[in-house]
Design a protein around this motif. Structure first.
Motif, short mmCIF file in Angstrom:
data_model
loop_
_atom_site.label_atom_id
_atom_site.label_comp_id
_atom_site.label_asym_id
_atom_site.label_seq_id
_atom_site.Cartn_x
_atom_site.Cartn_y
_atom_site.Cartn_z
N GLY A 41 0.82 -1.21 0.00
CA GLY A 41 0.00 0.00 0.00
C GLY A 41 0.85 1.26 0.00
O GLY A 41 0.56 2.22 -0.73
N PHE A 42 1.91 1.25 0.79
CA PHE A 42 2.79 2.41 0.85
C PHE A 42 3.53 2.60 -0.47
O PHE A 42 3.74 3.73 -0.92
N GLU A 43 3.92 1.50 -1.10
CA GLU A 43 4.55 1.59 -2.43
C GLU A 43 3.62 2.29 -3.40
O GLU A 43 4.04 3.19 -4.16
N GLY A 44 2.35 1.92 -3.39
CA GLY A 44 1.39 2.57 -4.28
C GLY A 44 1.24 4.04 -3.98
O GLY A 44 1.17 4.87 -4.91
N LEU A 45 1.20 4.40 -2.71
CA LEU A 45 1.09 5.82 -2.35
C LEU A 45 2.33 6.59 -2.77
O LEU A 45 2.23 7.74 -3.24
N CYS A 46 3.51 5.97 -2.62
CA CYS A 46 4.75 6.65 -3.04
C CYS A 46 4.77 6.86 -4.55
O CYS A 46 5.22 7.91 -5.03
N ARG A 47 4.31 5.87 -5.28
CA ARG A 47 4.25 6.04 -6.74
C ARG A 47 3.28 7.16 -7.12
O ARG A 47 3.55 7.95 -8.03
N LEU A 48 2.15 7.24 -6.40
CA LEU A 48 1.20 8.31 -6.66
C LEU A 48 1.83 9.67 -6.36
O LEU A 48 1.69 10.62 -7.14
N GLY A 49 2.55 9.76 -5.24
CA GLY A 49 3.22 11.01 -4.88
C GLY A 49 4.30 11.40 -5.87
O GLY A 49 4.53 12.59 -6.12
N THR A 50 4.96 10.41 -6.46
CA THR A 50 5.97 10.69 -7.48
C THR A 50 5.31 11.29 -8.73
O THR A 50 5.83 12.23 -9.33
N ALA A 51 4.15 10.75 -9.10
CA ALA A 51 3.45 11.24 -10.29
C ALA A 51 2.80 12.60 -10.04
O ALA A 51 2.76 13.46 -10.93
N VAL A 52 2.31 12.81 -8.81
CA VAL A 52 1.64 14.08 -8.47
C VAL A 52 2.28 14.60 -7.18
O VAL A 52 1.80 14.34 -6.07
N PRO A 53 3.40 15.32 -7.27
CA PRO A 53 4.14 15.72 -6.07
C PRO A 53 3.32 16.50 -5.05
O PRO A 53 3.59 16.41 -3.84
N ALA A 54 2.30 17.24 -5.48
CA ALA A 54 1.49 18.01 -4.53
C ALA A 54 0.78 17.10 -3.53
O ALA A 54 0.35 17.56 -2.46
N LEU A 55 0.66 15.81 -3.88
CA LEU A 55 -0.03 14.88 -2.98
C LEU A 55 0.88 14.33 -1.88
O LEU A 55 0.39 13.66 -0.97
N VAL A 56 2.19 14.57 -1.97
CA VAL A 56 3.11 13.98 -1.00
C VAL A 56 2.78 14.38 0.44
O VAL A 56 2.69 13.51 1.32
#
Length: 449
Positions: free
Chosen positions: A254-269
């Motif tokens: 789950g954390f891997e998926g969230l990190c990938r999402l944050g990489t694609a959309v940095p504002a979500l980090v």
């Protein structure tokens, strides 16, 4: 042509000129002599879990997988001798079968014994030093191909230096460890406001056998971990297989998926970090020490870590927090804060002082350079010493003043290895060139760091 080798995080990559896989100390000595005769440098590698270039081998790479045996056990003295390529995750159950355990471990057990001690791997607990403080003897191959044994009584100067030697003094082939009776740990994880942790940091570190905490910089809560040492006969209440599988599914994948999402959309980090911080679970369990000390790391990341005097921990953390807030830097991984006793090992990051270790991480697909440099500068202002197996940019000129025995170490290195047989570009940078060495070019090494 040899294959490209990469460390665990992918921060270092190299295609060695030659690869050797020795199965004995004599074969290590032969490989070192061969390298020296051909004008090649030689490095032994373990699991590749160092984030720094300490084990990069553009010349001859010694793969120590074939030297991972248990050589002897002395139950009365609790002394255990193992070959240098023994992974910690294999050593722990072997020790347990003899009623023994390592006194302290780090929070990862993928390293080999020699890799862990050479880079100064440590755990957390003010009454406990790093893994290297458990060494009672080393067998090594020196640059001239000779085989020596060192201990507090035999070649004591080499022993004091080689316990954290970064691979600069020779190739370790055997390690004798002072173990203790097998013991259990009661573990308690709690989510606690960061302000409370910082206000009570002295109390928490002094009242618990082992204390550490994780803090996502964009959040206001921490996950604190407190371990209490118990006799090995204590009834165990371990985390069950189903719960461990759930941890992996939710925590790692789950954390891997969230990190990938944050990489694609940095504002979500930042919101992702706050969510991850709130999702950290409070729980208690009791298990044998190796299964509590070490945790799996499935999500890949880059990591730096600096050791500062314990009394500066709160000021340093607040300064990092202010820098992140003022710059808008997006940090996907938590800071990890641990503590350790002082020791007298020459290049130990805890040499001569009670230590707070502050580790900073970033997901491996995200840029880490500005954040890591800021942490390096902030922690350096408190006399911070970089972990030898983690990422930093410091060189010998900066490091010399931070280690009282730095010049003693390099003088011994210059005597034992004057032409730099065991050097690489990382060691040339952090220790300076040996007197007869030629600088290593980086044309055989490709790094992403």
């Amino acid at each position: 042509m040899t294959e490209v080798w990469s460390n665990w995080s992918g921060s270092e990559r190299v295609r060695p000129s030659l690869v050797r896989a020795p199965a004995s100390t004599d074969e290590v000595a032969a490989a070192v002599s061969e390298a020296a005769a051909r004008g090649l440098r030689v490095k032994a590698i373990g699991s590749g879990h160092s984030f720094s270039g300490a084990a990069v081998a553009p010349g001859v790479q010694l793969r120590m997988d074939g030297m991972g045996g248990l050589l002897s056990v002395d139950p009365a003295e609790k002394l255990v001798t193992v070959e240098a390529g023994m992974p910690l995750w294999r050593l722990s159950p072997l020790l347990a079968s003899h009623g023994l355990a390592m006194k302290i471990m780090g929070d990862i057990d993928r390293q080999t014994v020699s890799g862990a001690i050479s880079t100064g791997t440590h755990g957390s607990g003010l009454r406990f030093g790093g893994i290297s403080t458990q060494i009672r003897a080393l067998r090594m191959v020196l640059a001239d191909g000779s085989v020596v044994t060192c201990s507090a009584e035999e070649r004591p100067e080499l022993f004091e230096a080689a316990r954290v030697g970064i691979g600069a003094l020779g190739v370790i082939t055997e390690v004798t460890l002072q173990c203790v009776d097998r013991f259990a740990l009661h573990a308690r994880d709690t989510t606690t406001p960061v302000r409370e942790v910082l206000d009570r940091i002295g109390e928490l570190t002094e009242e618990n056998d082992h204390f550490e905490f994780f803090w996502f910089p964009h959040s206001d809560v921490t996950l604190t971990r407190r371990f209490t040492r118990l006799p090995g006969s204590t009834p165990l209440k371990p985390i069950g297989p189903a719960a461990r599988r759930l941890d992996r599914l939710v925590g790692d994948l789950g954390f891997e998926g969230l990190c990938r999402l944050g990489t694609a959309v940095p504002a979500l980090v930042p919101p992702i970090a706050r969510f991850a911080a709130r999702a950290m679970s409070a729980r208690e369990w009791t298990d044998l020490s190796p299964r509590v000390f070490a945790s799996p790391r499935e999500v890949r990341f880059h990591e730096g870590e600096f050791a500062i005097p314990r009394e500066h921990a709160v000021d340093a953390l607040r300064e990092i927090e202010r820098w992140i807030a003022s710059t808008g830097e997006r940090v996907s991984f938590p800071l990890e804060v641990r503590f350790a006793a002082a020791d007298d090992i020459w290049l130990s990051t805890a040499h001569g002082r009670e230590t707070c270790y502050i580790a900073f991480h970033q997901y491996h697909r995200m840029s880490h350079h500005r954040y890591f440099r800021a942490c390096e500068d902030i922690l350096g202002s408190y006399g911070g010493r970089p972990h030898w197996g983690k990422m930093h940019t410091l060189g010998a000129g900066s490091l010399r003043s931070r280690y009282p025995r730095f010049d003693d170490f390099t003088a011994l290195r210059d005597t034992l290895d004057p032409t730099g047989v065991f050097a690489n570009s990382y060691l040339d940078r952090v220790l300076g060139l040996a007197p007869g060495a030629v600088p290593v070019t980086r044309d055989l090494v490709r790094t992403t760091a």
